[in-house]
Design an enzyme around this catalytic site. Structure first.
Site, mmCIF file in Angstrom:
data_model
loop_
_atom_site.group_PDB
_atom_site.id
_atom_site.type_symbol
_atom_site.label_atom_id
_atom_site.label_comp_id
_atom_site.label_asym_id
_atom_site.label_seq_id
_atom_site.Cartn_x
_atom_site.Cartn_y
_atom_site.Cartn_z
ATOM 1 C CG HIS A 22 -0.273 0.340 2.485
ATOM 2 N ND1 HIS A 22 0.431 -0.601 3.188
ATOM 3 C CD2 HIS A 22 -0.154 1.504 3.180
ATOM 4 C CE1 HIS A 22 0.940 -0.044 4.273
ATOM 5 N NE2 HIS A 22 0.612 1.238 4.284
HETATM 6 C C1 UD1 Z 1 -2.400 5.609 5.586
HETATM 7 C C2 UD1 Z 1 -1.104 6.117 6.219
HETATM 8 C C3 UD1 Z 1 -0.033 5.035 6.142
HETATM 9 C C4 UD1 Z 1 -0.542 3.749 6.766
HETATM 10 C C5 UD1 Z 1 -1.830 3.344 6.052
HETATM 11 C C6 UD1 Z 1 -2.405 2.073 6.595
HETATM 12 C C7 UD1 Z 1 -0.664 8.531 5.995
HETATM 13 C C8 UD1 Z 1 0.155 9.551 5.325
HETATM 14 N N1 UD1 Z 1 -0.578 7.294 5.514
HETATM 15 O O1 UD1 Z 1 -2.159 5.404 4.199
HETATM 16 O O2 UD1 Z 1 1.099 5.461 6.875
HETATM 17 O O3 UD1 Z 1 0.437 2.749 6.654
HETATM 18 O O4 UD1 Z 1 -2.777 4.410 6.217
HETATM 19 O O5 UD1 Z 1 -3.504 1.680 5.837
HETATM 20 O O6 UD1 Z 1 -1.352 8.848 6.949
HETATM 21 N N2 UD1 Z 1 -9.603 4.579 1.499
HETATM 22 C C9 UD1 Z 1 -10.780 3.877 1.566
HETATM 23 N N3 UD1 Z 1 -11.300 3.607 2.782
HETATM 24 C C10 UD1 Z 1 -10.704 3.989 3.925
HETATM 25 C C11 UD1 Z 1 -9.491 4.702 3.856
HETATM 26 C C12 UD1 Z 1 -8.949 4.991 2.639
HETATM 27 O O7 UD1 Z 1 -11.372 3.498 0.559
HETATM 28 O O8 UD1 Z 1 -11.235 3.692 5.007
HETATM 29 C C13 UD1 Z 1 -8.989 4.860 0.182
HETATM 30 C C14 UD1 Z 1 -9.291 6.219 -0.362
HETATM 31 O O9 UD1 Z 1 -9.421 6.103 -1.750
HETATM 32 C C15 UD1 Z 1 -8.037 7.000 -0.060
HETATM 33 C C16 UD1 Z 1 -6.952 5.942 -0.149
HETATM 34 O O10 UD1 Z 1 -7.578 4.747 0.307
HETATM 35 O O11 UD1 Z 1 -7.856 8.051 -0.916
HETATM 36 C C17 UD1 Z 1 -5.739 6.213 0.692
HETATM 37 O O12 UD1 Z 1 -6.102 6.459 2.052
HETATM 38 P P1 UD1 Z 1 -5.242 7.463 2.971
HETATM 39 O O13 UD1 Z 1 -5.826 7.546 4.332
HETATM 40 O O14 UD1 Z 1 -5.010 8.728 2.256
HETATM 41 O O15 UD1 Z 1 -3.825 6.785 3.075
HETATM 42 P P2 UD1 Z 1 -3.367 5.273 3.147
HETATM 43 O O16 UD1 Z 1 -2.784 4.904 1.847
HETATM 44 O O17 UD1 Z 1 -4.424 4.380 3.716
#
Ligand code: UD1
Length: 363
Positions: free
Chosen positions: A206
């Site tokens: 991820h």
């Molecule tokens: C975040 C953390 C990372 C951690 C990871 C664990 C930061 C900078 N990054 O990254 O350190 O290892 O979480 O998972 O804080 N999305 C969903 N559902 C959710 C959450 C996210 O569909 O509940 C999707 C959305 O499209 C979103 C993308 O995942 O844009 C990324 O989510 P985001 O919270 O921005 O960062 P992670 O890649 O999850």
């Protein structure tokens, strides 16, 4: 009496907060309030973890959701400030290295509220990682820095942090693992996916640097194409990775491979069972490097660096980078090598207890 406000925002935070929050709740001298920033909000990235890990329903949910780094971080800050003004805690406890961590630490320190950082001091020395920026900034404004491994103590001293603020207490993520290991044995995930213990590997990816960059992502997928000829692979897909696989076409290739099983993100207990019985883990996660070290499962980490070096020196972790050939070679070496079995200092299920003791002494 201390009024302590705990912050959790993203999946790995929930695993850490589970043991700390429950240790604090059991202490008559600590009044705890739980804030969920809403950084992760999907059922299987959030609610499922609260239920399985017995974390109470958050007192407050800021419901910030996804966005660019600036949008997400600033939105958390804007919504967190009124919560502090209303609840007036003595201290705010943040965990890990996600955007919620740095956002809430910054709001707290500006209001003169003491900040506790759990999992302080870890450094990859790679400032292109968003998590590294979050770690450095959070540590620089924290009053209590609770550290998981000795490299963290060295890093913080090197950055000039006063030694009186640094406490080497161990790993709260391992507290949670030890507490739930027996329960996870009841998970039916191996039957559901028709897996035989030790006859499969598990993949998780991820990191933006791996899955947002098509060239790097393709290079990793090419390695998986080779490895699945040798062993069945289970790939629980993170939402970020899922979205990218859809848009870059690599998902279509994965679908044609008979030996890769793609599943949605799993709950904690199913994933722990899956990991515990796997032959090998292939990952870019930080937490999995630590968990496999305790479980004695070989782990190959698809990154050039790690902020958790003890998992290499004392654990089962091996850095293999993102090049197709180095991943395949790392996979072969890991399976053939003998696994180290030592347990890093203080990864004994008692880190939260140590934290609570230290906080109590501050009364
Ligand atoms: C975040 C953390 C990372 C951690 C990871 C664990 C930061 C900078 N990054 O990254 O350190 O290892 O979480 O998972 O804080 N999305 C969903 N559902 C959710 C959450 C996210 O569909 O509940 C999707 C959305 O499209 C979103 C993308 O995942 O844009 C990324 O989510 P985001 O919270 O921005 O960062 P992670 O890649 O999850």
């Amino acid at each position: 009496m201390i009024k302590l406000l705990h912050v959790a925002g993203a999946r790995p935070n929930f695993v850490k907060i589970a043991s700390i929050f429950n240790a604090c709740v059991g202490n008559p001298n600590i009044e705890s309030v739980l804030v969920h920033t809403g950084q992760h909000y999907s059922k299987n990235m959030s609610k499922a973890f609260f239920a399985e890990l017995n974390i109470p329903k958050p007192d407050i949910n800021l419901e910030v959701g996804s966005g660019s780094h600036a949008q997400q971080t600033s939105e958390i800050m804007k919504r967190f400030e009124p919560v502090l003004l209303e609840h007036k805690p003595d201290m705010v406890l943040v965990v890990g290295d996600v955007n919620s961590t740095v956002a809430c630490a910054l709001v707290s320190v500006k209001l003169g509220i003491k900040v506790i950082h759990v999992e302080a001091g870890l450094r990859s020395f790679d400032r292109t990682m968003p998590e590294e920026i979050n770690r450095v900034l959070t540590d620089s404004i924290s009053d209590y820095l609770f550290v998981t491994e000795s490299s963290g103590v060295d890093n913080l001293k090197h950055e000039g942090i006063d030694e009186s603020k640094i406490f080497f207490v161990g790993n709260v993520m391992i507290d949670t693992l030890e507490l739930h290991k027996a329960k996870s044995d009841h998970s039916r995930i191996l039957d559901d996916l028709k897996l035989i213990p030790s006859k499969y590997g598990v993949v998780t990816l991820h990191r933006p640097s791996n899955v947002d960059d098509n060239k790097v992502f393709r290079s990793i997928i090419e390695a998986l194409i080779e490895i699945q000829k040798d062993i069945k692979l289970v790939f629980p897909i993170h939402p970020r990775t899922f979205n990218n696989l859809k848009s870059n076409g690599l998902g279509e290739i994965l679908k044609t491979l008979p030996n890769i099983i793609i599943v949605k993100p799993l709950g904690y207990l199913d994933f722990l069972k899956l990991m515990s019985h796997s032959k090998i883990m292939i990952t870019d996660s930080g937490g999995i490097q630590e968990e496999t070290t305790i479980l004695g499962i070989p782990c190959i980490t698809v990154r050039e660096n790690t902020e958790r070096p003890v998992t290499i020196t004392e654990g089962t972790n091996k850095l293999v980078g993102t090049n197709t050939q180095t991943i395949i070679a790392g996979y072969r070496e890991s399976l053939n090598g003998s696994q180290k079995k030592s347990r890093p200092r203080f990864w004994d299920g008692k880190a939260s207890e140590r934290i609570v003791k230290i906080l109590q002494q501050s009364l």
